[in-house]
Design a protein around this motif. Sequence first.
Motif, short mmCIF file in Angstrom:
data_model
loop_
_atom_site.label_atom_id
_atom_site.label_comp_id
_atom_site.label_asym_id
_atom_site.label_seq_id
_atom_site.Cartn_x
_atom_site.Cartn_y
_atom_site.Cartn_z
N UNK A 194 0.82 -1.21 0.00
CA UNK A 194 0.00 0.00 0.00
C UNK A 194 0.85 1.26 0.00
N UNK A 195 1.94 1.25 0.77
CA UNK A 195 2.85 2.40 0.80
C UNK A 195 3.46 2.65 -0.57
N UNK A 196 3.90 1.58 -1.20
CA UNK A 196 4.54 1.69 -2.51
C UNK A 196 3.57 2.31 -3.52
N UNK A 197 2.33 1.85 -3.51
CA UNK A 197 1.32 2.39 -4.42
C UNK A 197 1.05 3.86 -4.12
N UNK A 198 0.96 4.19 -2.83
CA UNK A 198 0.68 5.56 -2.43
C UNK A 198 1.81 6.50 -2.84
N UNK A 199 3.05 6.06 -2.67
CA UNK A 199 4.20 6.87 -3.07
C UNK A 199 4.22 7.07 -4.59
N UNK A 200 3.85 6.02 -5.32
CA UNK A 200 3.81 6.13 -6.78
C UNK A 200 2.79 7.16 -7.24
N UNK A 252 -5.01 16.38 -10.18
CA UNK A 252 -5.58 15.13 -9.72
C UNK A 252 -5.71 15.14 -8.19
N UNK A 253 -6.85 14.71 -7.69
CA UNK A 253 -7.07 14.67 -6.24
C UNK A 253 -6.24 13.55 -5.63
N UNK A 254 -5.31 13.91 -4.76
CA UNK A 254 -4.43 12.92 -4.15
C UNK A 254 -5.07 12.21 -2.97
N UNK A 255 -6.02 12.86 -2.33
CA UNK A 255 -6.63 12.24 -1.16
C UNK A 255 -5.60 11.91 -0.10
N UNK A 256 -5.67 10.68 0.42
CA UNK A 256 -4.75 10.27 1.48
C UNK A 256 -3.32 10.12 0.99
N UNK A 257 -3.13 10.08 -0.33
CA UNK A 257 -1.78 9.93 -0.88
C UNK A 257 -0.92 11.18 -0.65
N UNK A 301 -0.17 12.28 2.08
CA UNK A 301 0.65 11.97 3.26
C UNK A 301 1.56 10.77 3.04
N UNK A 302 1.82 10.42 1.77
CA UNK A 302 2.58 9.20 1.46
C UNK A 302 3.98 9.23 2.06
N UNK A 303 4.67 10.35 1.93
CA UNK A 303 6.05 10.43 2.44
C UNK A 303 6.06 10.31 3.96
N UNK A 356 7.04 7.15 8.90
CA UNK A 356 6.56 6.61 10.17
C UNK A 356 6.73 5.10 10.22
N UNK A 357 6.49 4.43 9.09
CA UNK A 357 6.66 2.98 9.05
C UNK A 357 8.13 2.58 9.17
#
Length: 215
Positions: free
Chosen positions: A172-178, A191-196, A198-200, A205-206
């Motif tokens: 999920x992190x990898x997809x979000x960062x992409x 494009x609406x990023x939404x929760x993405x 906060x990807x970085x 945090x992980x």
Amino acid sequence: MKETIYSIPINESFEVLDGQCPVCRLHRKLFDDTLDYTLGPAMMEPDVRKRTNKLGFCAEHLDALIKRQKRLPLALVLETHIQELIQNEGLLFAEDCYVCNRVNGFFDAYTGNILHLWRTEEDFRRKWEAQPMICRPHTAALAARAPKELGKKETPVFTASLKKKAAAYMRGLHESLSVFIRSFDHRFAGEDLGEHKQAVQAAAAFLSGPKGEKL
């Protein structure tokens, strides 16, 4: 299992489903409580003052104590600590840290009790499974402690659960960062990023665990 001083905060932390590491949340509360204790009740406990006088504080945790904005209690603690250094030629030796020692001691007990609850309590195991993420440092800490607490039969089961949880979250992190990186391409402007968005921060945090607090 009857709830104890250790199991109560563990259960409370694992009951929160906010996408954050529940072990980080537990560690953060322990860290904050230790700072408050150091500048509060500990001031009146001779045995604790002996330890703060002898150990002092590492640079990171001294800075955290300063940010608490309790200058008089901190001044009193530092005054007697420096007096101890003068009397015992403490400048010749490396500095230790009272906060590190206290947090690490309590957290070691928490780690053991997380594994104990996982092994003995079905309700806690459900809470465990519901958590989407355990940060990488705490995944490593739990995996290292598992053989001692769980034994040969249950350790592989717990380790498999850790790996499955980490793998799913990292995908999920990898997809979000992409998606976040793609947003810098002019073809995807607006494009609406939404929760993405906060990807970085989520990846950090992980990967690094508690912010500004030692493990």
